[in-house]
Design a protein around this motif. Structure first.
Motif, PDB file in Angstrom:
ATOM      1  N   ARG A   1      60.143  50.756  35.257  1.00  0.00           N
ATOM      2  CA  ARG A   1      60.727  50.339  36.536  1.00  0.00           C
ATOM      3  C   ARG A   1      60.822  51.506  37.524  1.00  0.00           C
ATOM      4  NH1 ARG A   1      65.519  46.072  36.362  1.00  0.00           N
ATOM      5  NH2 ARG A   1      63.886  45.169  35.088  1.00  0.00           N
ATOM      6  N   PRO A   2      60.461  51.256  38.802  1.00  0.00           N
ATOM      7  CA  PRO A   2      60.672  52.310  39.803  1.00  0.00           C
ATOM      8  C   PRO A   2      62.173  52.628  39.914  1.00  0.00           C
ATOM      9  CG  PRO A   2      59.350  50.504  40.705  1.00  0.00           C
ATOM     10  CD  PRO A   2      59.872  50.043  39.376  1.00  0.00           C
ATOM     11  N   ALA A   3      62.489  53.901  40.046  1.00  0.00           N
ATOM     12  CA  ALA A   3      63.897  54.311  40.037  1.00  0.00           C
ATOM     13  C   ALA A   3      64.700  53.646  41.153  1.00  0.00           C
ATOM     14  CB  ALA A   3      63.987  55.827  40.153  1.00  0.00           C
TER      15      ALA A   3
ATOM     16  N   LEU B   1      64.582  50.700  42.108  1.00  0.00           N
ATOM     17  CA  LEU B   1      64.959  49.318  41.786  1.00  0.00           C
ATOM     18  C   LEU B   1      65.976  49.236  40.648  1.00  0.00           C
ATOM     19  CD1 LEU B   1      61.518  47.457  42.084  1.00  0.00           C
ATOM     20  CD2 LEU B   1      63.303  47.772  43.809  1.00  0.00           C
ATOM     21  N   LEU B   2      66.445  50.382  40.188  1.00  0.00           N
ATOM     22  CA  LEU B   2      67.468  50.373  39.134  1.00  0.00           C
ATOM     23  C   LEU B   2      68.828  50.060  39.726  1.00  0.00           C
ATOM     24  CD1 LEU B   2      66.820  53.654  37.099  1.00  0.00           C
ATOM     25  CD2 LEU B   2      66.201  51.317  36.444  1.00  0.00           C
ATOM     26  N   ALA B   3      69.707  49.496  38.903  1.00  0.00           N
ATOM     27  CA  ALA B   3      71.115  49.363  39.293  1.00  0.00           C
ATOM     28  C   ALA B   3      71.684  50.769  39.468  1.00  0.00           C
ATOM     29  CB  ALA B   3      71.888  48.621  38.213  1.00  0.00           C
ATOM     30  N   HIS B   4      72.701  50.885  40.299  1.00  0.00           N
ATOM     31  CA  HIS B   4      73.302  52.193  40.572  1.00  0.00           C
ATOM     32  C   HIS B   4      73.691  52.920  39.277  1.00  0.00           C
ATOM     33  CE1 HIS B   4      75.747  55.314  42.346  1.00  0.00           C
ATOM     34  NE2 HIS B   4      76.712  54.962  41.530  1.00  0.00           N
ATOM     35  N   GLY B   5      74.301  52.180  38.358  1.00  0.00           N
ATOM     36  CA  GLY B   5      74.739  52.793  37.101  1.00  0.00           C
ATOM     37  C   GLY B   5      73.575  53.367  36.316  1.00  0.00           C
ATOM     38  N   ASP B   6      72.461  52.629  36.311  1.00  0.00           N
ATOM     39  CA  ASP B   6      71.285  53.108  35.584  1.00  0.00           C
ATOM     40  C   ASP B   6      70.665  54.331  36.269  1.00  0.00           C
ATOM     41  OD1 ASP B   6      71.444  51.267  33.529  1.00  0.00           O
ATOM     42  OD2 ASP B   6      70.286  49.752  34.604  1.00  0.00           O
ATOM     43  N   GLN B   7      70.787  54.410  37.584  1.00  0.00           N
ATOM     44  CA  GLN B   7      70.295  55.612  38.284  1.00  0.00           C
ATOM     45  C   GLN B   7      71.094  56.842  37.848  1.00  0.00           C
ATOM     46  OE1 GLN B   7      70.450  54.688  42.497  1.00  0.00           O
ATOM     47  NE2 GLN B   7      68.514  53.552  42.418  1.00  0.00           N
ATOM     48  N   ARG B   8      72.408  56.663  37.697  1.00  0.00           N
ATOM     49  CA  ARG B   8      73.231  57.808  37.253  1.00  0.00           C
ATOM     50  C   ARG B   8      72.877  58.216  35.820  1.00  0.00           C
ATOM     51  NH1 ARG B   8      76.978  59.573  41.160  1.00  0.00           N
ATOM     52  NH2 ARG B   8      76.392  61.401  40.017  1.00  0.00           N
ATOM     53  N   VAL B   9      72.593  57.191  34.993  1.00  0.00           N
ATOM     54  CA  VAL B   9      72.213  57.478  33.607  1.00  0.00           C
ATOM     55  C   VAL B   9      70.849  58.169  33.569  1.00  0.00           C
ATOM     56  CG1 VAL B   9      71.623  56.434  31.376  1.00  0.00           C
ATOM     57  CG2 VAL B   9      73.638  55.644  32.638  1.00  0.00           C
ATOM     58  N   LEU B  10      69.947  57.757  34.472  1.00  0.00           N
ATOM     59  CA  LEU B  10      68.640  58.411  34.551  1.00  0.00           C
ATOM     60  C   LEU B  10      68.816  59.896  34.870  1.00  0.00           C
ATOM     61  CD1 LEU B  10      65.565  58.507  34.634  1.00  0.00           C
ATOM     62  CD2 LEU B  10      65.638  57.527  36.947  1.00  0.00           C
ATOM     63  N   GLU B  11      69.771  60.173  35.704  1.00  0.00           N
ATOM     64  CA  GLU B  11      70.023  61.570  36.027  1.00  0.00           C
ATOM     65  C   GLU B  11      70.476  62.359  34.791  1.00  0.00           C
ATOM     66  OE1 GLU B  11      71.649  64.060  39.706  1.00  0.00           O
ATOM     67  OE2 GLU B  11      71.941  61.900  39.636  1.00  0.00           O
TER      68      GLU B  11
ATOM     69  N   VAL C   1      61.127  55.250  35.999  1.00  0.00           N
ATOM     70  CA  VAL C   1      62.087  55.885  35.096  1.00  0.00           C
ATOM     71  C   VAL C   1      61.342  56.854  34.175  1.00  0.00           C
ATOM     72  CG1 VAL C   1      63.581  55.376  33.111  1.00  0.00           C
ATOM     73  CG2 VAL C   1      63.723  53.963  35.197  1.00  0.00           C
ATOM     74  N   TRP C   2      60.254  56.369  33.588  1.00  0.00           N
ATOM     75  CA  TRP C   2      59.454  57.192  32.673  1.00  0.00           C
ATOM     76  C   TRP C   2      58.975  58.472  33.358  1.00  0.00           C
ATOM     77  CZ3 TRP C   2      58.092  57.063  27.563  1.00  0.00           C
ATOM     78  CH2 TRP C   2      57.074  57.948  27.191  1.00  0.00           C
ATOM     79  N   GLU C   3      58.390  58.321  34.563  1.00  0.00           N
ATOM     80  CA  GLU C   3      57.841  59.484  35.267  1.00  0.00           C
ATOM     81  C   GLU C   3      58.932  60.494  35.608  1.00  0.00           C
ATOM     82  OE1 GLU C   3      54.341  60.289  36.359  1.00  0.00           O
ATOM     83  OE2 GLU C   3      54.568  59.274  34.443  1.00  0.00           O
TER      84      GLU C   3
END
Ligand SMILES: Nc1ncnc2c1ncn2[C@@H]1O[C@H](COP(=O)(O)OP(=O)(O)OP(=O)(O)O)[C@@H](O)[C@H]1O
Ligand SMILES: [Mg+2]
Length: 256
Positions: free
Chosen positions: A144-146, A148-158, A97-99
């Protein structure tokens, strides 16, 4: 009334004989959430693609802070403050997530430096990355590697990545798609919060989200605008109900 950030004038985009976007006039204002709704294939994503420069316009203009940017390259528009997320998630799955955010921050800070040899300081990159992750609520998952995130958190990462370029206007293409109800609540809150600070243009099929957090709604149908107004006005518009909202007994309308 808040300031106008971006307008489109008779903006159009054709694919062969199909007018995916047909003479659309939009006014995007600062510190507001404006939603663009409409059935599948209405032209919502194409409209975002033309405004953000991923696709060329077939006709009409895009004005940003009163400047004609219709023919500007994508990266110029990003640098000027126009940012977006994609309907299909486009994060680096193998990176943390950080990277993911750090790379976006670095490329924006680096790209805005005049002197070629100058690099943004590590401290400023780290500080900004941290601030963005805290803002969107992903700081605790930074390592956390992207994938392994929950789907919702992947969208928020975007969304986090799209904030790295300090947008004045942010286009979100179906940020709540595929989210659980709890995730949807969280992302709605985040979008509403972003809308207190910048202009947000939201494309979303979840009408509860749209009706709850939008200040203004545009309805697209077959590329053209068939209605515009407040959530209340849109919810009671018969043409909109017939074209999109699924008739008179459509559930989310009862809360508006
Ligand atoms: N690259 C393309 N080439 C040809 N036709 C396209 C292309 N992109 C979109 N279209 C067509 O343009 C129209 C609008 O599509 P668009 O993806 O903008 O709709 P949308 O409102 O975002 O739909 P959805 O809600 O399903 O995401 C559709 O008829 C689609 O088939
Ligand atoms: Mg779309």
């Amino acid at each position: 009334m808040s300031t106008t950030i971006l307008t489109t004038q008779d903006l159009s985009r054709a694919f062969g004989g199909v007018l995916a976007v047909n003479l659309v006039n939009l006014e995007v204002r600062d510190k507001m959430v404006q939603s663009v709704i409409g059935p599948n294939g209405a032209g919502k994503t194409t409209l975002i693609n033309v405004i953000t420069g991923r696709l060329a316009a077939s006709g009409g203009k895009v004005l940003y802070l009163e400047k004609d940017i219709t023919s500007r390259a994508v990266h110029h528009r990003v640098k000027m403050g126009i940012s977006r997320t994609f309907q299909i998630t486009s994060i680096f799955m193998g990176l943390s997530v950080w990277e993911n955010v750090r790379i976006a921050v670095q490329s924006h800070l680096g790209g805005s430096l005049r002197i070629l040899s100058a690099r943004p300081s590590l401290g400023s990159v780290n500080d900004k990355t941290e601030a963005i992750l805290k803002r969107v609520g992903l700081y605790k998952l930074a390592e956390r590697p992207a994938n392994l995130l929950a789907h919702g958190d992947q969208r928020v990462l975007e969304v986090a990545i799209s904030l790295a370029s300090d947008p004045k206007v942010l286009f979100l293409d179906e940020p709540a798609a595929g989210m659980s109800p709890a995730e949807t609540d969280q992302v709605s809150e985040l979008i509403a919060d972003l809308g207190t600070e910048m202009a947000v243009v939201l494309v979303e099929h979840d009408m509860e989200v749209v009706m709850k957090i939008s200040h203004h709604i545009i309805v697209l149908h077959q590329g053209g605008v068939i209605a515009r107004g407040t959530p209340r006005e849109i919810a009671s518009n018969q043409e909109v109900k017939d074209a999109y909202l699924g008739g008179d007994d459509w559930a989310p309308l009862s809360n508006v």
